[in-house]
Every structure is written in C-alpha cells, then in structure tokens.
Write a protein that holds these residues in place. Sequence first.
Motif, PDB file in Angstrom:
ATOM      1  N   ILE A 156       0.844  -1.386  -0.005  1.00  0.00           N
ATOM      2  CA  ILE A 156      -0.204   0.062   0.095  1.00  0.00           C
ATOM      3  C   ILE A 156       0.883   1.237   0.062  1.00  0.00           C
ATOM      4  O   ILE A 156       0.574   2.158  -0.745  1.00  0.00           O
ATOM      5  CB  ILE A 156      -0.971  -0.013   1.265  1.00  0.00           C
ATOM      6  CG1 ILE A 156      -2.054  -1.095   1.095  1.00  0.00           C
ATOM      7  CG2 ILE A 156      -1.639   1.368   1.522  1.00  0.00           C
ATOM      8  CD1 ILE A 156      -2.912  -1.364   2.464  1.00  0.00           C
ATOM      9  N   ALA A 157       1.870   1.242   0.813  1.00  0.00           N
ATOM     10  CA  ALA A 157       2.767   2.513   0.911  1.00  0.00           C
ATOM     11  C   ALA A 157       3.662   2.547  -0.294  1.00  0.00           C
ATOM     12  O   ALA A 157       3.655   3.806  -0.794  1.00  0.00           O
ATOM     13  CB  ALA A 157       3.538   2.253   2.077  1.00  0.00           C
ATOM     14  N   ASP A 158       4.003   1.517  -0.969  1.00  0.00           N
ATOM     15  CA  ASP A 158       4.854   1.779  -2.126  1.00  0.00           C
ATOM     16  C   ASP A 158       3.869   2.182  -3.330  1.00  0.00           C
ATOM     17  O   ASP A 158       4.377   3.098  -4.202  1.00  0.00           O
ATOM     18  CB  ASP A 158       5.326   0.378  -2.534  1.00  0.00           C
ATOM     19  CG  ASP A 158       6.150   0.413  -3.903  1.00  0.00           C
ATOM     20  OD1 ASP A 158       7.012   1.207  -3.897  1.00  0.00           O
ATOM     21  OD2 ASP A 158       5.775  -0.243  -4.545  1.00  0.00           O
ATOM     22  N   LEU A 159       2.777   1.704  -3.512  1.00  0.00           N
ATOM     23  CA  LEU A 159       1.857   1.890  -4.693  1.00  0.00           C
ATOM     24  C   LEU A 159       1.478   3.402  -4.467  1.00  0.00           C
ATOM     25  O   LEU A 159       1.333   4.110  -5.651  1.00  0.00           O
ATOM     26  CB  LEU A 159       0.571   1.085  -4.617  1.00  0.00           C
ATOM     27  CG  LEU A 159       1.007  -0.645  -5.336  1.00  0.00           C
ATOM     28  CD1 LEU A 159      -0.163  -1.311  -4.948  1.00  0.00           C
ATOM     29  CD2 LEU A 159       1.610  -0.563  -6.577  1.00  0.00           C
ATOM     30  N   ALA A 160       0.831   3.658  -3.331  1.00  0.00           N
ATOM     31  CA  ALA A 160       0.426   5.314  -2.982  1.00  0.00           C
ATOM     32  C   ALA A 160       1.422   6.164  -3.265  1.00  0.00           C
ATOM     33  O   ALA A 160       1.307   7.145  -3.947  1.00  0.00           O
ATOM     34  CB  ALA A 160       0.123   5.230  -1.503  1.00  0.00           C
ATOM     35  N   ALA A 161       2.879   5.875  -3.009  1.00  0.00           N
ATOM     36  CA  ALA A 161       3.773   6.876  -3.257  1.00  0.00           C
ATOM     37  C   ALA A 161       4.167   6.775  -4.726  1.00  0.00           C
ATOM     38  O   ALA A 161       4.345   8.030  -5.030  1.00  0.00           O
ATOM     39  CB  ALA A 161       5.110   6.519  -2.361  1.00  0.00           C
ATOM     40  N   ARG A 162       4.182   5.941  -5.305  1.00  0.00           N
ATOM     41  CA  ARG A 162       4.666   5.821  -6.883  1.00  0.00           C
ATOM     42  C   ARG A 162       3.342   6.412  -7.628  1.00  0.00           C
ATOM     43  O   ARG A 162       3.666   7.036  -8.596  1.00  0.00           O
ATOM     44  CB  ARG A 162       5.066   4.288  -7.068  1.00  0.00           C
ATOM     45  CG  ARG A 162       6.418   4.053  -6.757  1.00  0.00           C
ATOM     46  CD  ARG A 162       7.130   2.848  -7.219  1.00  0.00           C
ATOM     47  NE  ARG A 162       6.350   1.570  -7.171  1.00  0.00           N
ATOM     48  CZ  ARG A 162       5.651   0.815  -7.865  1.00  0.00           C
ATOM     49  NH1 ARG A 162       5.673   1.292  -9.149  1.00  0.00           N
ATOM     50  NH2 ARG A 162       5.066  -0.378  -7.868  1.00  0.00           N
ATOM     51  N   THR A 163       2.114   6.137  -7.228  1.00  0.00           N
ATOM     52  CA  THR A 163       1.140   6.823  -7.894  1.00  0.00           C
ATOM     53  C   THR A 163       0.913   8.436  -7.805  1.00  0.00           C
ATOM     54  O   THR A 163       0.988   9.014  -8.894  1.00  0.00           O
ATOM     55  CB  THR A 163      -0.247   6.235  -7.117  1.00  0.00           C
ATOM     56  OG1 THR A 163      -0.487   4.661  -7.273  1.00  0.00           O
ATOM     57  CG2 THR A 163      -1.482   6.707  -7.990  1.00  0.00           C
ATOM     58  N   ARG A 164       1.233   8.847  -6.397  1.00  0.00           N
ATOM     59  CA  ARG A 164       1.306  10.257  -6.503  1.00  0.00           C
ATOM     60  C   ARG A 164       2.673  10.919  -7.276  1.00  0.00           C
ATOM     61  O   ARG A 164       2.296  12.104  -7.696  1.00  0.00           O
ATOM     62  CB  ARG A 164       1.406  10.706  -4.757  1.00  0.00           C
ATOM     63  CG  ARG A 164       0.221  10.466  -4.200  1.00  0.00           C
ATOM     64  CD  ARG A 164       0.332  11.003  -2.858  1.00  0.00           C
ATOM     65  NE  ARG A 164      -0.961  10.459  -2.052  1.00  0.00           N
ATOM     66  CZ  ARG A 164      -1.277   9.416  -1.248  1.00  0.00           C
ATOM     67  NH1 ARG A 164      -0.160   8.582  -0.756  1.00  0.00           N
ATOM     68  NH2 ARG A 164      -2.509   9.123  -0.671  1.00  0.00           N
ATOM     69  N   ASP A 165       3.620  10.159  -7.326  1.00  0.00           N
ATOM     70  CA  ASP A 165       4.808  10.565  -7.914  1.00  0.00           C
ATOM     71  C   ASP A 165       4.573  10.435  -9.481  1.00  0.00           C
ATOM     72  O   ASP A 165       5.610  10.607 -10.131  1.00  0.00           O
ATOM     73  CB  ASP A 165       6.223   9.928  -7.455  1.00  0.00           C
ATOM     74  CG  ASP A 165       6.427  10.491  -5.973  1.00  0.00           C
ATOM     75  OD1 ASP A 165       6.015  11.655  -5.836  1.00  0.00           O
ATOM     76  OD2 ASP A 165       7.074   9.890  -5.284  1.00  0.00           O
TER      77      ASP A 165
END
Length: 547
Positions: free
Chosen positions: A436-445
């Motif tokens: 969840i943390a990885d996907l959310a960070a890369r989605t926003r970036d």
Amino acid sequence: MSESVNLPALGESVTEGTVTRWLKNVGDHVEVDEPLLEVSTDKVDTEIPSPIAGVIEAILVAEDATVEVGTALVTIGDGSGGGQPADAPAAEAPAPEAPAAEAPAAAEAPAAEAPAPEAPAAEAPAAEAPAPEQPAAPAEQPTAEAPAPEQHAEAAPGAEVPSTDAPAPAEEAPTAPTPPAPAAAVDPAPATAPATEAAPQPDAPVAEALAPAEEAPAVEAPAAGQATPVSEAPAAPAAPAVADSSNAGYVTPLVRKLAHEKGIDLSSLTGSGVGGRIRKQDVLTAGTPSDTETVEAPASAAPAAVETSPLRGTSVPMSRLRKVIAERAVISMQTSAQLTSVVEVDVTLVANFRTKVKDDFLAKTGQKLSFLPFFALAAAEALKAYPIVNATIDGDTIVYPAQENISIAVDTERGLLTPVIRDASSLDLAGLAAQIADLAARTRDNKLKPDELAGGTFTLTNTGSRGALFDTPIVFLPQSAILGTGIVTKKPVVITNDGLDSIAIRSTVYLALSYDHRIVDGADAARFLVAVKNRLEGGDFTGNLGI
C-alpha cells in the motif's frame, strides 16, 4: 423485622464487586427495585436494586470496599428498629429544650425543689409536653418560677446546693458552648443520684424525663440553636462534600492497577461508567484516542487553515485522466445496477493491537501500521469465502478469478487512481502495508507502470482518511464491488457481558459495500460484510503480523 440485602450474582465468572457509591443513607425509605448502591466489577458497572420496601437501618459495607458475591450490604426494616426510632424522641425533646434556654428554671425548678411540691414534680413530665406554650409554664407555679432564676444564678458559680445541680447544667450549656456542655451532661447523672435517694418515686420520672432531654442535644444538636456551631453543623455539610468528590474521581482498585501496569494517566481519560467513572474498558482502549486524533487531524485542522483557491471564478478544461474517470463512472452507473449495504464494526481490539505493536512494526519494516492493512486483510479473506463479490461479468458469463487482486484508491493531484495489489489474500499485514505504501507513493509521483493499474477484481477505498464517516462508492466495471472504509472514531456503545448490558467507549468504523446487483444479491453482500466484521472484531492478528 429487618432483612439483609446481599450482593447478588453479577455473572458466571464474577465472584466479587467493589462498592463505588451508596445512593441511599441510613433512615431513607426505599421501594422495591429502587437503586440502593452502585457496584463495579472487572466486567460491568451496575446498580443494585432493593428487593424489598422499607427503611434503611444499617449500611454494612463502606464505599471502595470489595466484597464477595453473597455478602450482606445493607439492612432494611419496617422502621421499628435501628436508628430510626431513636430519632423520634430526639425530635420531641428539643421542643421543651428551646424554651428551657429562655426560662431554664420555669420547667425544671419544680422538679428539683423540696418534697412538698413532689406531686407537681411528678406532673412535671406532663407539663413538659405543652412546654412550647410559654404562658402555660408560669401559669402553673408563678411563685416557684420567680426565685428559681435567682437560685440558679447564685448556685451556678457556687455549685454548693445539691438540689440546684441539675438545673445548673441547663444554664451552663448556653454560657459555655464547648467544654462545659459535655461536662454538664456528665455531672447531672451523679447529681440526680442523691435526689433519687431522698425521694425515689418522684425523682425516677424526673430522671427519665431529663435523660432524653440530655441525650437530645447530642442527636439533634443541629436542629437546636444552642449546639449548632459546636458539633453537628460542620459535620452535616462535610458528608455530602466528601461523597461528591469521591464520586467524581472514583476509580476501582482493579482499574487503577491496570492503568499503572499500562502506564496510563487516569486523569487524562474520560470514563464511560456511571457518573463518568473510569472503567476497565476505558483503560484498555486508552491507546486509541491518539490514533483517532491522528486520523481526524486533517479534518479538524482544515477549518483553521482554509484558504481561497486560485481556481475560484475560473474555467479550466478537463484533464485526460478526469475525462476517463468521468466516462467510466457514467458508463458504470448506466450499465450496472448498483446499491450499497453498510455495517458498523467495533475495531477496539484492532486498535489496541495496533497500538501495542506499531512501534516495533515501524522499527522492523520502516512502515507505519495504519488501519488500512487490517481492512485489506479481512476483505481478502472474505473474498475467498464469497467469490461472487470478487467476480466479473463477461457477457452472459460470471467469471470467478483465481486470485483476489485488490485495487487501492489513491487520491492524487491529477485525480483518483487505483493501483492493484496482486494476490492480496496471500499477504500478511507487513506485506499489505508495504504494498500500500509503495503503490501510493509511486502513484502520487506518477511513477506507476501501466500494468499496475489494471487487473483489479475488487476495490478498497479509504474515505475515512479525510474524515468521512462513510460514503456510497461507485463500482467501476468490470469489477462487481467496492468497499469503502470510514473514519475510526470513539463513541459510547452498548456492550453485553454475561448477559448484562453496559455502556462503554469503543473504537468503531462504518464499512460500506457498493455492489452490482446484476450478479451480487443483498444476502451475498451481507454475508461478505459480516465476515469482514467478525474478522475485525475478533482482533486476532498476531499470526498475521509478518514481522
């Protein structure tokens, strides 16, 4: 007759209780089922009702005392015993005592004089009954009353005449309100002894008449004006003051011990028990408020930091992503038959477990442990049991995927995107939190790969992260369901322990499942939601932590 009221059974596993507050006092009249006291156990706070009607004669257990089930708590009678009848003569005695202060010799001088007026002395008790009428006393013996004050005035300092010793205390009581009053109360007893030897028959009733009069000030001193500042006046207001303060901050020994073990400051807690008393459950859930405040912080801080948007009063074209989202939303609503079911879930155990392990979790994984991985894990397990919620429609065919690929809704500046966690049911909390943390960070970036946004079979959207209680999310085709999780909040909830209901502060959340009614029925949705609810309320995630 008197009857004892015992501490009743409060549940199969409850063997003792702590008396937290008495609701009645000695002398109070109670009816059947009227609450007598409050009792606290390790499972419930409750009131003990009276099984009989009558007058409380004695309270046998003090507040803060812990006693076993079956212990006698209070004695209730018909008012003919205990302290109640003693109050009756005491109430009558001060009536003659009041005029005695104004004319002490008028009522007592005839009884203390020579044997000649023994007959009127024997009638003295009868004269004392109408004594409140002041003219009646001087009307009977005006000649004897006039010298009596003079004799008392002379005899009080000398204290030589034995016959005037009995009246002397009457005058000493008003003149010396502190030490002399008890001394005078002791002196008349030996003083009346010789009087009884000289005239046994008349003196006996006189002694009996004086005895209640002497005892009366000790019991009814607050009612009489003379002894009010000496004893009872400060005692009467002191009792309720102590009761009020003890009730306001009362904590049972069990709760205090538990708070000490957990390192929790009791003054920082808001109690959920009777009168705001702190209970065991309040201590167990004490770690959740900070979690709730953390979740609620953006919503509560927003009003203080509201700024006018530069977009106000302007017109801008839709972005390509916004157009895609809009088109998909409209097509989904026009093509599928959508409705939403909602359940409320008690996540207190999850909150306690999270508080207990979050520091260790952060140290070992580098990720903060939020509620979302718990929701994702419970949803993935329920999808395996009820695959219709995870299914898709292909023409006239229902397709049941072999995996639970959960899309996670991520809010970005460009719009809502849903990256996919592959085979979510095979992951533990640590694996889900990392994904969840990885996907959310890369989605926003804007660093996601195209295939990471495709292949989802079920969506999880956490609208509670922005303070929403719950919503009715839209299902995006080809999926058939989406689960919305609201904000985790603390609220008073009715809980049942061993058949007894009580109110406790619990951490709760609303889960809203929107689904395509073409293949998912309301019963299917309810079974799925209840499975998720039971998993979360069970709170057993120790084996799923993954660290």
